[in-house]
Design a protein around this motif. Structure first.
Motif, mmCIF file in Angstrom:
data_model
loop_
_atom_site.group_PDB
_atom_site.id
_atom_site.type_symbol
_atom_site.label_atom_id
_atom_site.label_comp_id
_atom_site.label_asym_id
_atom_site.label_seq_id
_atom_site.Cartn_x
_atom_site.Cartn_y
_atom_site.Cartn_z
ATOM 1 N N UNK A 1 30.377 -11.651 25.822
ATOM 2 C CA UNK A 1 31.765 -12.085 25.727
ATOM 3 C C UNK A 1 31.791 -13.560 26.103
ATOM 4 N N UNK A 2 32.780 -14.243 25.569
ATOM 5 C CA UNK A 2 32.872 -15.649 25.899
ATOM 6 C C UNK A 2 34.312 -15.983 26.257
ATOM 7 N N UNK A 3 34.610 -16.003 27.552
ATOM 8 C CA UNK A 3 36.000 -16.271 27.916
ATOM 9 C C UNK A 3 36.407 -17.716 27.612
ATOM 10 N N UNK A 4 37.652 -17.866 27.329
ATOM 11 C CA UNK A 4 38.200 -19.200 27.113
ATOM 12 C C UNK A 4 38.343 -19.872 28.472
ATOM 13 N N UNK A 5 38.315 -21.178 28.483
ATOM 14 C CA UNK A 5 38.499 -21.868 29.765
ATOM 15 C C UNK A 5 39.902 -21.618 30.294
ATOM 16 N N UNK A 6 40.866 -21.520 29.408
ATOM 17 C CA UNK A 6 42.238 -21.185 29.800
ATOM 18 C C UNK A 6 42.723 -20.073 28.870
ATOM 19 N N UNK A 7 43.471 -19.107 29.392
ATOM 20 C CA UNK A 7 43.980 -18.052 28.502
ATOM 21 C C UNK A 7 44.931 -18.611 27.448
ATOM 22 N N UNK A 8 45.026 -17.919 26.329
ATOM 23 C CA UNK A 8 45.995 -18.323 25.296
ATOM 24 C C UNK A 8 47.397 -18.179 25.895
ATOM 25 N N UNK A 9 48.202 -19.246 25.892
ATOM 26 C CA UNK A 9 49.567 -19.106 26.422
ATOM 27 C C UNK A 9 50.365 -18.121 25.569
ATOM 28 N N UNK A 10 51.244 -17.368 26.211
ATOM 29 C CA UNK A 10 51.959 -16.321 25.472
ATOM 30 C C UNK A 10 52.738 -16.880 24.288
ATOM 31 N N UNK A 11 53.228 -18.117 24.414
ATOM 32 C CA UNK A 11 54.012 -18.665 23.295
ATOM 33 C C UNK A 11 53.130 -18.958 22.078
ATOM 34 N N UNK A 12 51.800 -18.963 22.283
ATOM 35 C CA UNK A 12 50.913 -19.221 21.128
ATOM 36 C C UNK A 12 50.409 -17.919 20.468
ATOM 37 N N UNK A 13 50.802 -16.791 21.029
ATOM 38 C CA UNK A 13 50.376 -15.533 20.410
ATOM 39 C C UNK A 13 50.809 -15.449 18.946
ATOM 40 N N UNK A 14 52.005 -15.972 18.674
ATOM 41 C CA UNK A 14 52.550 -15.883 17.318
ATOM 42 C C UNK A 14 51.660 -16.594 16.307
ATOM 43 N N UNK A 15 50.830 -17.512 16.794
ATOM 44 C CA UNK A 15 49.967 -18.274 15.871
ATOM 45 C C UNK A 15 48.692 -17.509 15.524
ATOM 46 N N UNK A 16 48.421 -16.437 16.219
ATOM 47 C CA UNK A 16 47.169 -15.707 15.949
ATOM 48 C C UNK A 16 47.327 -14.922 14.642
ATOM 49 N N UNK A 17 46.538 -15.256 13.636
ATOM 50 C CA UNK A 17 46.679 -14.572 12.343
ATOM 51 C C UNK A 17 46.396 -13.064 12.471
ATOM 52 N N UNK A 18 47.262 -12.275 11.906
ATOM 53 C CA UNK A 18 47.032 -10.830 11.856
ATOM 54 C C UNK A 18 47.464 -10.085 13.096
ATOM 55 N N UNK A 19 48.021 -10.792 14.098
ATOM 56 C CA UNK A 19 48.370 -10.096 15.344
ATOM 57 C C UNK A 19 49.411 -9.006 15.103
ATOM 58 N N UNK A 20 50.380 -9.292 14.194
ATOM 59 C CA UNK A 20 51.421 -8.279 13.949
ATOM 60 C C UNK A 20 50.807 -7.003 13.358
ATOM 61 N N UNK A 21 49.832 -7.170 12.476
ATOM 62 C CA UNK A 21 49.168 -6.003 11.875
ATOM 63 C C UNK A 21 48.398 -5.232 12.953
#
Lengths: 138, 682
Positions: free
Chosen positions: B258-278
């Motif tokens: 696993x490769x953790x990010x240095x900082x977690x994805x901020x919740x407001x950027x979740x919408x930018x993740x392609x396919x998250x709604x699916x």
């Protein structure tokens, strides 16, 4: 009660460098007393309490302790932690942790207890047999 | 947003300020000088095999990184505590160890006022507050990171658990733990600087006084189930390494990293993740399906520690995992999260495979570049269609999976195979044994809506296996749906017995008293697993029914649970018997029918089979063993049922002339009349 030294002496030589506490089980108090004499005459250092055990932990001549019910929990904690490379016991009077690092090289660590004490510890959920390595009984 | 793992990473990689465990990077403490930091040289010989890296160190590292308390259940010898201490030695973290076995004093853990050892002046306080073993781990000290190990967690006293749960709640919200009754002492906690890990041995399974935890208590923990013993591969690797026959570090395929990010994805950027709604739609279906499988005992049925997939905690944890480990591929990240939080609660490969099958559906495929003739709406329709299709696939899968495992067409599950191994050859008669009595019986269970109960706990199987007892499954209906009464068993099997030269099923099935009795014409076996003996228990003969009941009480105390605390149900059963014994003794002389009625109803006497169950056991054993073994071949067992005349029914002498059935008043004794055991689960 007659306890020959030699089987116990053989056992002690097997206990050297073990990464687990070794257990000597006595049938009764009389045999426990004779085992104590035998361990003493083999040069093992005795520890009177779990905390004292930490201070003599890496004695060159080996260490033994008689496990009795008032301190059985601390001895059990000791046995569980001994193989993990670090032992931490709690001093309830000073409310401080005391730690020690076992050196397994040439070490001998013996717990001595009667079968009755072993059984009563088991009934209280402390399974010394499962957490000790070599076991000796006459 | 992509952070792909570096293919050159070693399983454990150390730099000046951090250590990575299969890719999960943890910071070293700034201040590493403390007697509570394990000495690194003590772990020079530590073997980083695949099990230790992926099942212990990586899991621990994920929980430490996420600030989640982790509870690991596994056997004593798999190296749980050593793994934490080894990691702490590398990271310079303090270890605060507490073994909760026998610890009932909350003050030892949470601190108390003690006489001031530094009192020099009259104005110095007489007493000062001293931290306990847990609070010393919670106390924040500059540059230090601490791990609190709560060993043998399931041995903790209830008052201790309550206080520990307060600690976990405080850590979760970054709040304070109040230490003294007057609230004058508290500690502000931080999950950045205090990590909590708890260990439990499997409840039962030979671990004395290890009760299962209440599943509600597990909600606070990331619960991970590990094997009771070191897996064969790890054991073999370790032995080779110890004798210098192989490497001390096993190569780990990098797709396990696993490769953790240095900082977690901020919740407001979740919408930018392609396919998250699916993915989220599919995750909801997955969660419901996983819960369904668990509730139906289609997974986890052999694990003595019950647990749940929590509707609130699991989604929150999955969200935090995705935020921390998102690597540009939402499918991969999500599936890893589901493995960590859902699959890792299971131990049996078959169970894990069922969830893996569901996890495969939690995926997103980016739609192909839309045709120029298609607008955005058309693209949306494609995605919706895919969601619908995937949902249907999952539901289809559930349609099969949610059928209770006992109604599956396969005659014998892997759990039953394991049970057969534990019990030994000729000592286990599971669902497949039904087919040896009447072909196609196990397959018919589905349409008969007969649910096979979960197998007894392994510890109980081991207990009875040691005694040479049998574990068998009984069912209540014949394949044609008729009630499996004694009369019906005889009708169904008499011809088959003749054909196979097995003699008769029953010695006499025509006697009027039998045909008038419900034990013969109405009673059916209870659908249950039962531990049984092939013959009567030694020393149980030549006793009247009352004395046989006393014998059963003594048997439980001095034989079956020798040296152990009796299960509550049996303590209560014995108390019930003892409270009625004097009255029944009196009734034996004055009103034997009333005595028989009372005796047959005693809970202790439910350890006897009903006549129809004893008949079922006889046929099942005869048909299920290569040497056509017969139960009760030269003895009668006194059952717990009454005949129409009020006598207690006996069953036995199952030779080729057919099984005998008789009835006698409770004061009767006979050298061949004893008690055969029939201990049912559930």
């Amino acid at each position: 009660m007659r306890t020959t030294l030699s089987p116990l002496a053989d056992f002690l030589s097997s206990c050297k460098s073990q990464k687990e506490v070794s257990l000597v089980l006595a049938k009764d108090e009389a045999e426990l007393s004779s085992f104590q004499d035998a361990l003493r005459s083999s040069g093992l250092v005795s520890a009177d309490s779990p905390l004292q055990l930490l201070s003599v932990l890496n004695s060159d001549s080996g260490v033994y302790a008689v496990v009795r019910s008032p301190h059985a929990k601390d001895y059990y904690d000791f046995a569980v932690q001994y193989p993990t490379g670090q032992i931490e016991l709690w001093d309830r009077t000073s409310m401080q942790a005391h730690g020690a690092t076992p050196s397994y090289e040439n070490s001998v660590m013996i717990f001595l207890m009667t079968k009755a004490d072993l059984l009563s510890s088991q009934q209280e959920g402390r399974d010394f047999l499962a957490n000790c390595g070599l076991v000796f009984q006459s | 947003m992509s952070t792909q793992p570096d293919k050159s990473l070693a399983p454990i990689e150390e730099t000046d300020d951090a250590v990575s465990y299969a890719g999960v990077r943890l910071p070293k403490a700034e201040s590493r000088e403390s007697p509570l930091v394990p000495k690194k040289e003590k772990y020079a010989e530590y073997i980083n095999d695949r099990f230790s890296v992926l099942q212990l160190q990586q899991k621990l590292a994920i929980s430490f990184l996420m600030g989640e308390p982790i509870l690991i259940e596994g056997g004593t010898s798999i190296g749980k505590t050593t793994a934490v201490r080894k990691m702490a030695s590398e990271l310079g973290w303090e270890v605060h160890y507490v073994n909760l076995n026998g610890a009932t004093d909350v003050e030892d853990l949470m601190g108390k006022y003690i006489p001031n050892p530094n009192k020099r002046q009259p104005n110095d306080p007489e007493y000062i507050f001293a931290d306990g073993r847990v609070t010393s781990g919670l106390r924040q000290q500059k540059g230090r990171i601490k791990v609190v190990i709560l060993d043998e967690f399931n041995s903790a006293a209830p008052n201790v658990l309550i206080r520990l749960h307060e600690v976990l709640d405080a850590l979760e919200r970054g709040g304070s733990v109040v230490l003294s009754e007057d609230a004058s002492e508290d500690i502000t906690t931080s999950k950045q600087t205090t990590k909590v890990v708890a260990f439990t041995n499997p409840p039962g399974k030979g671990y004395v006084a290890r009760p299962a935890l209440d599943p509600a208590q597990l909600r606070r923990w990331v619960y991970q189930k590990l094997p009771d013993h070191l897996p064969d591969a790890a054991f073999s690797f370790a032995v080779d390494a110890l004798f210098s026959q192989g490497e001390a570090h096993e190569n780990i395929p990098h797709d396990n990293f696993l490769s953790p990010r240095s900082e977690p994805v901020p919740s407001e950027q979740f919408a930018e993740i392609p396919g998250l709604d699916v993915i989220l739609q599919k995750y909801k279906e997955f969660h419901r399906a996983a819960k369904g499988l668990l509730q139906q005992r289609s997974i986890g049925s052999n694990q003595p520690q019950p647990f749940t997939y929590d509707d609130r905690e699991e989604p929150r944890r999955v969200r935090d995992f995705v935020a921390r480990f998102y690597n540009g591929d939402i499918t991969e990240t999500f599936q890893k999260a589901l493995r960590y939080y859902y699959v890792n609660k299971l131990i049996i490969d078959e169970d894990r495979a069922k969830l893996e099958e569901l996890i495969n559906h939690v995926s997103y495929t980016a739609p192909a570049t839309p045709s120029k003739r298609k607008g955005l709406d058309a693209q949306r329709v494609d995605i919706d269609a895919e969601i619908e299709e995937r949902q249907q696939q999952i539901l289809d899968l559930l349609g099969e999976k949610l059928v209770p495992s006992e109604t599956k067409r396969t005659a014998e599950s892997s759990s039953e195979r394991e049970a057969a191994e534990v019990m030994g050859e000729g000592k286990f008669f599971g669902s497949a044994s039904l087919d040896t009595m009447i072909p196609g019986w196990s397959a018919a269970l589905e349409k008969l809506r007969i649910a096979i109960p979960p197998l007894p706990p392994r510890a109980e199987m081991e207990r009875h296996a040691k005694r040479g007892d049998v574990l068998r499954l009984r069912v209540s209906k014949a394949p044609d749906g008729s009630d499996l009464t004694m009369k019906r068993v005889n009708e169904l099997l008499q011809d088959d017995f003749k054909k196979k030269k097995d003699g008769k099923v029953l010695y006499d099935a025509t006697e009027e008293w039998k045909l008038k009795s419900t034990f013969f014409t109405k009673d059916t076996p209870e659908v249950a697993w039962a531990f049984t003996t092939d013959t009567v228990l030694p020393d149980s003969t030549n006793k009247n029914y009352l004395d046989q009941t006393q014998f059963l009480a003594d048997f439980l105390r001095t034989q079956l649970f020798k040296g152990e605390k009796l299960p509550k149900e049996y303590e209560e059963a014995i108390r019930e018997f003892e409270s009625q014994k004097a009255e029944i003794t009196k009734l034996m002389g004055s009103d034997w029918k009333e005595a028989a009625k009372k005796l047959s109803a005693l809970r202790l006497n439910q350890l006897r089979a009903a006549p129809v169950e004893a008949l079922f056991d006889f046929v099942q054993t005869l048909r299920g063993t290569a040497d056509k073994r017969r139960t009760l071949v030269d003895k009668y067992t006194w059952t717990n049922k009454l005949s129409s005349g009020g006598h207690l029914v006996g069953f036995g002498f199952c030779d080729s002339d057919g099984a005998g059935v008789g009835d006698d008043p409770p004061d009767y004794t006979l050298g061949s009349l004893g008690v055969a055991l029939s201990r049912k689960f559930p």
